[in-house]
Design an enzyme around this catalytic site. Structure first.
Site, PDB file in Angstrom:
ATOM      1  N   LYS A 293      -0.566 -17.214   6.769  1.00 13.56           N
ATOM      2  CA  LYS A 293       0.439 -16.142   6.845  1.00 13.56           C
ATOM      3  C   LYS A 293      -0.073 -14.901   6.134  1.00 13.56           C
ATOM      4  O   LYS A 293      -0.931 -14.979   5.262  1.00 13.56           O
ATOM      5  CB  LYS A 293       1.735 -16.588   6.148  1.00 13.56           C
ATOM      6  N   ARG A 367       7.841 -28.429  12.954  1.00 10.23           N
ATOM      7  CA  ARG A 367       8.069 -29.322  14.095  1.00 10.23           C
ATOM      8  C   ARG A 367       7.154 -30.535  14.049  1.00 10.23           C
ATOM      9  O   ARG A 367       7.490 -31.592  14.586  1.00 10.23           O
ATOM     10  CB  ARG A 367       7.909 -28.532  15.402  1.00 10.23           C
TER      11      ARG A 367
HETATM   12  N1  BES Z   1       8.615 -21.710   7.851  1.00 10.19           N
HETATM   13  C1  BES Z   1       8.291 -20.897   8.965  1.00 10.19           C
HETATM   14  C2  BES Z   1       9.492 -20.188   9.572  1.00 10.19           C
HETATM   15  C3  BES Z   1      10.195 -19.181   8.706  1.00 10.19           C
HETATM   16  C4  BES Z   1       9.936 -17.845   8.868  1.00 10.19           C
HETATM   17  C5  BES Z   1      11.165 -19.565   7.814  1.00 10.19           C
HETATM   18  C6  BES Z   1      10.610 -16.913   8.113  1.00 10.19           C
HETATM   19  C7  BES Z   1      11.834 -18.640   7.050  1.00 10.19           C
HETATM   20  C8  BES Z   1      11.565 -17.302   7.207  1.00 10.19           C
HETATM   21  C9  BES Z   1       7.660 -21.730  10.059  1.00 10.19           C
HETATM   22  O1  BES Z   1       6.907 -22.808   9.631  1.00 10.19           O
HETATM   23  C10 BES Z   1       6.759 -20.826  10.827  1.00 10.19           C
HETATM   24  O2  BES Z   1       5.767 -20.416  10.279  1.00 10.19           O
HETATM   25  N2  BES Z   1       7.133 -20.544  12.069  1.00 10.19           N
HETATM   26  C11 BES Z   1       6.359 -19.709  12.915  1.00 10.19           C
HETATM   27  C12 BES Z   1       6.264 -20.412  14.247  1.00 10.19           C
HETATM   28  C13 BES Z   1       5.167 -19.910  15.129  1.00 10.19           C
HETATM   29  C14 BES Z   1       3.809 -20.161  14.512  1.00 10.19           C
HETATM   30  C15 BES Z   1       5.272 -20.629  16.446  1.00 10.19           C
HETATM   31  C16 BES Z   1       7.057 -18.358  13.043  1.00 10.19           C
HETATM   32  O3  BES Z   1       8.286 -18.290  13.024  1.00 10.19           O
HETATM   33  O4  BES Z   1       6.351 -17.361  13.114  1.00 10.19           O
HETATM   34 MN    MN Z   2       4.907 -22.267   9.234  1.00  8.53          MN
END
Ligand code: BES
Ligand code: MN
Ligand code: ZN
Length: 516
Positions: A293, A367
């Site tokens: 990230k 997931r």
């Molecule tokens: N934990 C994150 C989602 C999230 C984002 C929670 C912002 C709280 C605030 C999750 O694991 C994630 O990284 N999701 C990705 C999915 C994508 C890679 C398909 C996302 O939302 O960008």
């Molecule tokens: Mn994630």
């Protein structure tokens, strides 16, 4: 904060502040508020007449009693004074559509206003809504206790200075009618069980990830289970490998903190009924892994165990309330880190069911851990399984922040029960589609499914999870827009962890219990 229940006249309560209420538009207060008005020689009526207080929701007015009206045994109360030095009037808003959510809000607004007064440590309150509004005394008292506790939550502080004793120490719920006292006491006990559990979930989410590792989370769940009387089993990585949880373990590979798989069980004595199962995503920190990230705001990913916190909190409340229903809580706790042993984009992994998954993004890890947790749930032959996860940033784009969480289900009855539980508890949901067409973007060239579809809509995330939910009705709640607040949302929801999901899950379990 200690909650007490007493029968009597609130004018005689020996506390720092008493709380009474007023509906919008009322010019001649009745009931307890009328009695306090008379005790203060009409001060409340004058306040209304001057136009300085109208009873609108989320407003309060503070009044001071005469200076010597304090000590027990003096004549203050007999003379028509107050024993307490202060009285707070909280506005209830319109008497039309005055529901239990409004009762909770009024109690929270009053507790928050009281906590701002330096000299106030103890308060006494009447049960909002149980008078002319005609709400059931137990239900109203439950919301008063709940609103008071939720508003009084303080996050743990890590500074070296001895924390100044912040906040209220006690709240006494005063009921005038002896006939209603038992109901009020029962309601307060229920509200307290739920309120404390929400605060436990908030504590877990607020705790930084260096302190709240998967092992620490499992230890906290175990301690809670021992206190409440739940069965608790924790699988370590060796046990998870034995079970074949290769998809979950892939996420944990890059972390020095080993994963833990927590199973909590609440069962009424002698019950062997098909359980309701609650599963919560417990990523103690989500760096994104090799699909790293960006730096800005990454700290907030300490909240990525908000689903697990909701499940553990709900199990605490369900145990304390003795809900007459078998309920199992499952919390897979994993840290998603990048290192030389970390899993990579392109890897193909095999889970408990034997199904293979291609990793497109290591940041779509929620997931993945849910896949094996949901496969594990099948062994209990559940009546229904609900998972909660901070799964996608996109759910906040779709629904906004802190209004409703996303609901995805392949079972109409479960969807309806969840929507109703959301409305009743005030932790609301909104349904998303689950058309087969959302399956297409997660077709993999090499494995049975792939874990990310890019910008193909939030439903394809749920579609991935659905692959691992064979044999039971299932619903997925995306709560990524609900668990952590940038600033205070309202009197009952502070900045930081919200504890979202506990009240919703308790409402679902209780409705299920009542129906079976
Ligand atoms: N934990 C994150 C989602 C999230 C984002 C929670 C912002 C709280 C605030 C999750 O694991 C994630 O990284 N999701 C990705 C999915 C994508 C890679 C398909 C996302 O939302 O960008
Ligand atoms: Mn994630
Ligand atoms: Zn995540």
């Amino acid at each position: 904060m200690e909650l007490r229940v007493e029968q009597g006249n609130i004018a005689e309560s020996d506390v720092d502040l008493i709380v009474v209420n007023l509906f919008a538009g009322v010019t001649a207060p009745g009931g307890a508020t009328g009695a306090i008005d008379r005790a203060l020689n009409g001060a409340i009526s004058r306040l209304i007449a001057q136009g300085d207080f109208s009873g609108e929701a989320e407003t309060t007015a503070l009044l001071y009693a005469r200076a010597n009206g304090g000590a027990a045994g003096d004549e203050a109360a007999d003379e028509g004074g107050l024993r307490a030095p202060r009285a707070l009037i909280v506005g209830l808003g319109s008497s039309e559509n005055f529901g239990i959510g409004e009762i909770r809000r009024a109690a929270a607004v009053a507790a928050q206003a009281a906590a701002k007064l330096k000299g106030v440590k103890s308060i006494a309150t009447i049960v909002h809504g149980a008078g002319i509004a005609g709400h059931d005394a137990a239900a109203a008292a439950q919301e008063v206790a709940l609103g008071t506790l939720l508003a009084s939550y303080r996050a743990k502080q890590y500074g070296r200075e001895a924390a100044v004793e912040a906040g209220l120490k006690s709240c006494t719920v005063v009921e005038y009618s002896a006939a209603k006292l038992e109901d009020v006491a029962r309601g307060v006990t229920r509200g307290e069980a739920i309120g404390r559990a929400v605060c436990s979930a908030r504590d877990l989410v607020n705790e930084p990830a260096n302190l709240l590792t998967p092992v620490e989370m499992a230890a906290r769940a175990r301690a809670m289970a021992a206190e409440v009387g739940l069965a608790c089993t924790v699988l370590d990585e060796a046990a998870m490998a034995e079970e074949g949880m290769g998809i979950l373990l892939a996420v944990s590979q890059g972390s020095a903190n080993p994963a833990q798989f927590v199973i909590l069980e609440h069962a009424p004595v002698g019950s062997s009924e098909a359980p309701l199962i609650l599963v919560g995503k417990g990523i103690t920190f989500d760096t994104g892994g090799i699909s790293l990230k960006r730096t800005g705001g990454m700290w907030a990913m300490k909240d990525d165990m908000g689903g697990a916190a909701a499940v553990i909190g709900a199990m605490e409340a369900i145990g304390r309330l003795g809900v007459p229903r078998r309920v199992i809580g499952i919390a897979p706790c994993v840290e998603n880190m990048p290192d030389g042993e970390a899993f990579r984009p392109g890897d193909i992994v095999t889970g408990m069911t034997g199904k293979t998954a291609e990793i497109i993004s290591t940041d779509a890890e929620g997931r993945l851990i849910l896949a094996d947790a949901l496969a594990y749930a099948a062994r209990f032959e559940p009546s229904a399984v609900v998972d909660l996860a901070t799964l996608t940033g996109a759910i906040g784009t779709a629904l906004g922040m802190h209004i409703r969480a996303g609901l995805f289900s392949n079972d109409g009855s479960l969807e309806e029960r969840l929507m109703a539980a959301g409305d009743r508890s005030g932790e609301r949901l909104w349904p998303f589609p689950m058309d087969a067409a959302y399956e297409k973007p997660i077709k993999s060239d090499m494995a049975e499914v792939k874990n990310s579809a890019g910008r193909a809509g939030v439903s394809s995330s749920a579609k991935f999870i659905e692959h691992f939910t064979e044999g039971y009705p299932w619903a997925h709640l995306d709560i990524a827009n609900m668990v952590l607040a940038d600033s205070r949302i309202n009197a009952e929801t502070p900045k930081g962890a919200t504890g979202y999901g506990v009240r919703l899950l308790v409402a679902l379990a209780e409705a299920d219990a009542a129906a079976s």
